[in-house]
Design a protein around this motif. Structure first.
Motif, PDB file in Angstrom:
ATOM      1  N   ASP A 179       0.843  -1.194   0.000  1.00  0.00           N
ATOM      2  CA  ASP A 179       0.000   0.000   0.000  1.00  0.00           C
ATOM      3  C   ASP A 179       0.882   1.248   0.000  1.00  0.00           C
ATOM      4  O   ASP A 179       2.054   1.194   0.382  1.00  0.00           O
ATOM      5  CB  ASP A 179      -0.927   0.006   1.215  1.00  0.00           C
ATOM      6  CG  ASP A 179      -2.107   0.951   1.040  1.00  0.00           C
ATOM      7  OD1 ASP A 179      -2.250   1.513  -0.069  1.00  0.00           O
ATOM      8  OD2 ASP A 179      -2.869   1.129   2.009  1.00  0.00           O
ATOM      9  N   LYS A 180       0.289   2.361  -0.416  1.00  0.00           N
ATOM     10  CA  LYS A 180       0.970   3.646  -0.425  1.00  0.00           C
ATOM     11  C   LYS A 180      -0.013   4.717   0.050  1.00  0.00           C
ATOM     12  O   LYS A 180      -1.215   4.598  -0.176  1.00  0.00           O
ATOM     13  CB  LYS A 180       1.453   4.004  -1.844  1.00  0.00           C
ATOM     14  CG  LYS A 180       2.427   3.018  -2.444  1.00  0.00           C
ATOM     15  CD  LYS A 180       2.617   3.263  -3.941  1.00  0.00           C
ATOM     16  CE  LYS A 180       3.127   4.655  -4.230  1.00  0.00           C
ATOM     17  NZ  LYS A 180       3.356   4.876  -5.674  1.00  0.00           N
ATOM     18  N   ARG A 181       0.511   5.764   0.673  1.00  0.00           N
ATOM     19  CA  ARG A 181      -0.369   6.859   1.076  1.00  0.00           C
ATOM     20  C   ARG A 181       0.424   8.148   1.205  1.00  0.00           C
ATOM     21  O   ARG A 181       1.652   8.132   1.407  1.00  0.00           O
ATOM     22  CB  ARG A 181      -1.076   6.561   2.386  1.00  0.00           C
ATOM     23  CG  ARG A 181      -0.203   6.583   3.619  1.00  0.00           C
ATOM     24  CD  ARG A 181      -0.997   6.304   4.879  1.00  0.00           C
ATOM     25  NE  ARG A 181      -0.159   6.357   6.084  1.00  0.00           N
ATOM     26  CZ  ARG A 181       0.034   7.468   6.798  1.00  0.00           C
ATOM     27  NH1 ARG A 181      -0.535   8.612   6.436  1.00  0.00           N
ATOM     28  NH2 ARG A 181       0.802   7.435   7.879  1.00  0.00           N
ATOM     29  N   ILE A 182      -0.314   9.258   1.095  1.00  0.00           N
ATOM     30  CA  ILE A 182       0.265  10.594   1.245  1.00  0.00           C
ATOM     31  C   ILE A 182      -0.439  11.284   2.409  1.00  0.00           C
ATOM     32  O   ILE A 182      -1.671  11.308   2.472  1.00  0.00           O
ATOM     33  CB  ILE A 182       0.119  11.431  -0.040  1.00  0.00           C
ATOM     34  CG1 ILE A 182       0.800  10.733  -1.211  1.00  0.00           C
ATOM     35  CG2 ILE A 182       0.700  12.827   0.166  1.00  0.00           C
ATOM     36  CD1 ILE A 182       0.604  11.458  -2.534  1.00  0.00           C
ATOM     37  N   GLN A 201       3.624   0.997   2.673  1.00  0.00           N
ATOM     38  CA  GLN A 201       3.384  -0.073   3.629  1.00  0.00           C
ATOM     39  C   GLN A 201       3.914  -1.373   3.066  1.00  0.00           C
ATOM     40  O   GLN A 201       3.666  -1.707   1.901  1.00  0.00           O
ATOM     41  CB  GLN A 201       1.887  -0.206   3.937  1.00  0.00           C
ATOM     42  CG  GLN A 201       1.577  -1.275   4.974  1.00  0.00           C
ATOM     43  CD  GLN A 201       0.100  -1.323   5.317  1.00  0.00           C
ATOM     44  OE1 GLN A 201      -0.636  -0.384   5.084  1.00  0.00           O
ATOM     45  NE2 GLN A 201      -0.338  -2.451   5.870  1.00  0.00           N
ATOM     46  N   LEU A 202       4.649  -2.132   3.904  1.00  0.00           N
ATOM     47  CA  LEU A 202       5.296  -3.351   3.471  1.00  0.00           C
ATOM     48  C   LEU A 202       4.515  -4.577   3.939  1.00  0.00           C
ATOM     49  O   LEU A 202       3.801  -4.537   4.953  1.00  0.00           O
ATOM     50  CB  LEU A 202       6.721  -3.420   4.033  1.00  0.00           C
ATOM     51  CG  LEU A 202       7.638  -2.228   3.714  1.00  0.00           C
ATOM     52  CD1 LEU A 202       9.030  -2.477   4.288  1.00  0.00           C
ATOM     53  CD2 LEU A 202       7.705  -1.971   2.215  1.00  0.00           C
ATOM     54  N   ALA A 203       4.669  -5.647   3.198  1.00  0.00           N
ATOM     55  CA  ALA A 203       4.050  -6.917   3.569  1.00  0.00           C
ATOM     56  C   ALA A 203       4.729  -7.486   4.818  1.00  0.00           C
ATOM     57  O   ALA A 203       5.830  -7.065   5.205  1.00  0.00           O
ATOM     58  CB  ALA A 203       4.158  -7.908   2.414  1.00  0.00           C
ATOM     59  N   SER A 204       4.088  -8.434   5.460  1.00  0.00           N
ATOM     60  CA  SER A 204       4.638  -9.046   6.672  1.00  0.00           C
ATOM     61  C   SER A 204       5.840  -9.921   6.330  1.00  0.00           C
ATOM     62  O   SER A 204       5.913 -10.512   5.255  1.00  0.00           O
ATOM     63  CB  SER A 204       3.566  -9.878   7.368  1.00  0.00           C
ATOM     64  OG  SER A 204       2.438  -9.081   7.684  1.00  0.00           O
ATOM     65  N   TRP A 205       6.787 -10.017   7.265  1.00  0.00           N
ATOM     66  CA  TRP A 205       7.896 -10.941   7.129  1.00  0.00           C
ATOM     67  C   TRP A 205       8.363 -11.372   8.523  1.00  0.00           C
ATOM     68  O   TRP A 205       8.114 -10.683   9.519  1.00  0.00           O
ATOM     69  CB  TRP A 205       9.046 -10.320   6.324  1.00  0.00           C
ATOM     70  CG  TRP A 205       9.951  -9.397   7.108  1.00  0.00           C
ATOM     71  CD1 TRP A 205      11.099  -9.751   7.738  1.00  0.00           C
ATOM     72  CD2 TRP A 205       9.773  -7.996   7.327  1.00  0.00           C
ATOM     73  NE1 TRP A 205      11.663  -8.650   8.341  1.00  0.00           N
ATOM     74  CE2 TRP A 205      10.873  -7.559   8.097  1.00  0.00           C
ATOM     75  CE3 TRP A 205       8.816  -7.059   6.942  1.00  0.00           C
ATOM     76  CZ2 TRP A 205      11.025  -6.246   8.503  1.00  0.00           C
ATOM     77  CZ3 TRP A 205       8.946  -5.750   7.336  1.00  0.00           C
ATOM     78  CH2 TRP A 205      10.043  -5.351   8.108  1.00  0.00           C
ATOM     79  N   GLN A 206       9.008 -12.522   8.575  1.00  0.00           N
ATOM     80  CA  GLN A 206       9.509 -13.040   9.847  1.00  0.00           C
ATOM     81  C   GLN A 206      10.933 -12.561  10.061  1.00  0.00           C
ATOM     82  O   GLN A 206      11.810 -12.753   9.213  1.00  0.00           O
ATOM     83  CB  GLN A 206       9.465 -14.570   9.871  1.00  0.00           C
ATOM     84  CG  GLN A 206       9.780 -15.167  11.230  1.00  0.00           C
ATOM     85  CD  GLN A 206       9.602 -16.674  11.249  1.00  0.00           C
ATOM     86  OE1 GLN A 206       9.621 -17.321  10.199  1.00  0.00           O
ATOM     87  NE2 GLN A 206       9.424 -17.251  12.431  1.00  0.00           N
ATOM     88  N   SER A 245       5.593   1.053  -6.870  1.00  0.00           N
ATOM     89  CA  SER A 245       4.187   0.745  -7.139  1.00  0.00           C
ATOM     90  C   SER A 245       3.748  -0.411  -6.244  1.00  0.00           C
ATOM     91  O   SER A 245       4.575  -1.200  -5.779  1.00  0.00           O
ATOM     92  CB  SER A 245       3.987   0.369  -8.613  1.00  0.00           C
ATOM     93  OG  SER A 245       4.768  -0.779  -8.941  1.00  0.00           O
ATOM     94  N   ILE A 246       2.454  -0.494  -5.998  1.00  0.00           N
ATOM     95  CA  ILE A 246       1.934  -1.581  -5.194  1.00  0.00           C
ATOM     96  C   ILE A 246       2.205  -2.902  -5.910  1.00  0.00           C
ATOM     97  O   ILE A 246       1.908  -3.057  -7.093  1.00  0.00           O
ATOM     98  CB  ILE A 246       0.422  -1.399  -4.937  1.00  0.00           C
ATOM     99  CG1 ILE A 246       0.190  -0.120  -4.129  1.00  0.00           C
ATOM    100  CG2 ILE A 246      -0.155  -2.603  -4.215  1.00  0.00           C
ATOM    101  CD1 ILE A 246      -1.264   0.188  -3.891  1.00  0.00           C
TER     102      ILE A 246
END
Length: 383
Positions: free
Chosen positions: A308-311, A324-329, A352-353
Motif C-alpha cells: 500500500d501507499k499513502r500521502i 506499507q510493506l508486507a509481513s515478514w519473519q 508501485s503496489i
C-alpha cells in the motif's frame, strides 16, 4: 553521533539557560518618561516592546546593585498551597493587601529587611503588581537580576508604545522608587546562604531545561535519520525505569537543597514539567543510539513487497510519503506486520503496489531489531 550531538546540545542549552537565570539577558532602547521629578536628575530607563501575531512582552528596567536576585509576581493558588503545607517559605509582612496579592520569590535577607522597613518600597511594589491596566497588559512580574531591576508584562499583538504612555509613566515612578531603595542597601555584604541557594536553584532548573532541549534535538535527529527502529514501544518501556530513577534523583535534590525556600515550588514545577519528559526523552534516545550505532551483528538483507501507499498532508499543506510493506519473519522469530516506511517523493513515485524493496535488518545491540538501507536493489520477492 547522537551522543555527541545530544551532549553538545546539553552543554549549550545548560549554558544558555544558566545565563538567562543569572543575568538580565535582554537589551532595550533608552527611554525617559515625559514627566520627571524636579528635585532629581532625569533617570534613563531601558524599554523593550516586542510583539508578534500571538502577542508580546513589555519590559521596563533600571540599573540597580548587581547582587540582588529576586522575582516578584501576583500570588497564585499554587504559591498559597505550597506555603500552606510548609514546603515553601515566603516573606510575610502582616499586611493583608500585600501578603495576599504579592509573592516575593527571594531568600536574600537584605531585600527582606528592606521590604519590612521601607513603606515606600512596599508601596512601589504593590503599585506595580496591582495597578489596573485594563486590556492593555496581562500578568506582570518584577525581576531583580544581573544589576538591573525591571517590570515585565504580556501585551496584545497590535499594541503600540503610545497606547502604554500613561501606564509607563506610573510604572516608571514606582520602579524608580524601588531602585533608589535598593541602591541604599549595602552592596558589599552578600548574604552567603541566599547566594548559595540562588546557584542551587539555577543549576537544578537549568538541568531540567537542558534535558528537555536535549530530548527534542535527539528525537528530531531520529526522525530525520534513514534508519528505522523496530520494537520502539518495547524500547520506550525499557527506558521508563531508569528515567524514573534519574528523574526522582533530580526531584530529591530539589527537595533536599531548596525545601523551605521561596523558590522551592517554582524550581520543582520546572523539574516536573520539563525534567520528567526531558529525562525520558534523553534516556530513550541514548538507548536507541547505543542499540543501532554500536550494533556489530551481521546485516540480513530482506526483500519485501509493497502492499500500500499513502500521502499525508499537514495543516500547512506539507506532504509526507509512506509505503506499507508486507509481513515478514524477523531473525528473532517474531513477525513484523504492516510496517510503514517514510520515503521521499521521488522514491514514492518510483514504487508501485506489488513491487518489492530491499533493506538491511539488524538484531540491535540491546536486542531491539532495526532496519537500514531502504531502497537498495531487489531482484526477487523471497527472502
Amino acid at each position: 553521533m547522537w551522543i555527541v550531538l545530544g551532549g553538545l546540545t546539553f552543554l549549550l542549552s545548560f549554558a544558555y539557560f544558566f545565563y538567562q537565570r543569572r543575568y538580565a539577558a535582554w537589551n532595550g532602547e533608552s527611554w525617559q518618561p515625559p514627566r520627571h521629578w524636579p528635585a532629581a536628575p532625569a533617570p534613563t530607563y531601558l524599554r523593550s516592546l516586542s510583539t508578534g501575531k500571538k502577542g508580546g512582552h513589555l519590559k521596563l528596567g533600571l540599573e540597580c546593585p548587581a547582587h540582588f536576585d529576586f522575582q516578584i509576581g501576583p500570588e497564585r493558588a499554587i504559591d498559597k498551597f505550597f506555603k500552606a503545607v510548609g514546603l515553601t517559605h515566603e516573606l510575610q509582612l502582616d499586611e493583608p493587601g500585600f501578603d495576599e496579592s504579592i509573592y516575593v520569590g527571594c531568600d536574600d535577607l537584605y531585600l527582606i529587611r528592606l521590604l519590612k522597613r521601607s513603606p515606600a518600597a512596599r508601596s512601589a511594589i504593590h503599585g506595580l503588581m496591582t495597578r489596573e491596566r485594563g486590556n492593555l497588559m496581562g500578568r506582570v512580574s518584577l525581576f531583580g537580576r544581573g544589576g538591573r531591576v525591571w517590570l515585565q508584562g504580556s501585551v496584545d499583538a497590535d499594541i503600540e508604545a503610545a497606547d502604554l504612555a500613561g501606564l509607563l509613566q506610573s510604572d516608571a515612578d514606582d520602579l524608580l522608587c524601588l531602585q533608589q531603595a535598593l541602591a541604599q542597601l549595602p552592596t558589599m555584604m552578600i548574604e552567603p546562604v541566599a547566594n548559595r541557594m540562588r546557584w542551587q536553584a539555577a543549576a537544578i532548573a537549568t538541568v531540567a531545561a537542558a534535558l528537555a532541549s536535549c530530548a527534542i534535538v535527539g528525537w528530531a535527529a531520529h526522525a530525520m535519520d534513514s534508519s528505522k527502529q523496530l520494537a520502539l514501544s518495547a524500547l520506550l518501556w525499557d527506558s521508563v525505569l531508569i528515567s524514573a530513577v534519574l528523574w526522582l534523583s533530580l526531584v530529591a535534590a530539589t527537595v533536599v537543597l531548596l525545601v523551605r525556600t521561596a523558590r522551592f515550588h517554582l524550581v520543582l514545577l520546572e523539574v516536573v514539567l520539563f525534567g520528567s519528559w526531558g529525562m525520558f526523552g534523553s534516556v530513550s534516545n541514548a538507548k536507541m543510539h547505543i542499540n543501532m550505532a554500536h550494533d556489530e551483528s551481521p546485516a540480513i538483507t530482506r526483500c519485501v513487497e509493497v502492499v500500500d501507499k499513502r500521502i499525508s498532508r499537514s495543516s500547512k499543506g506539507r506532504k509526507s510519503y509512506y509505503v506499507q510493506l508486507a509481513s515478514w519473519q524477523m531473525a528473532n522469530g517474531e513477525w513484523q506486520h504492516g510496517l510503514e516506511w517514510k520515503v521521499s517523493s521521488a522514491e514514492y513515485q518510483s514504487m508501485s503496489i506489488g513491487s518489492s524493496v530491499a533493506f538491511a535488518e539488524y538484531r540491535g545491540t540491546l536486542g531491539f531489531p532495526w532496519l537500514d538501507g531502504f531502497g537498495i536493489g531487489c531482484k526477487s520477492n523471497s527472502d
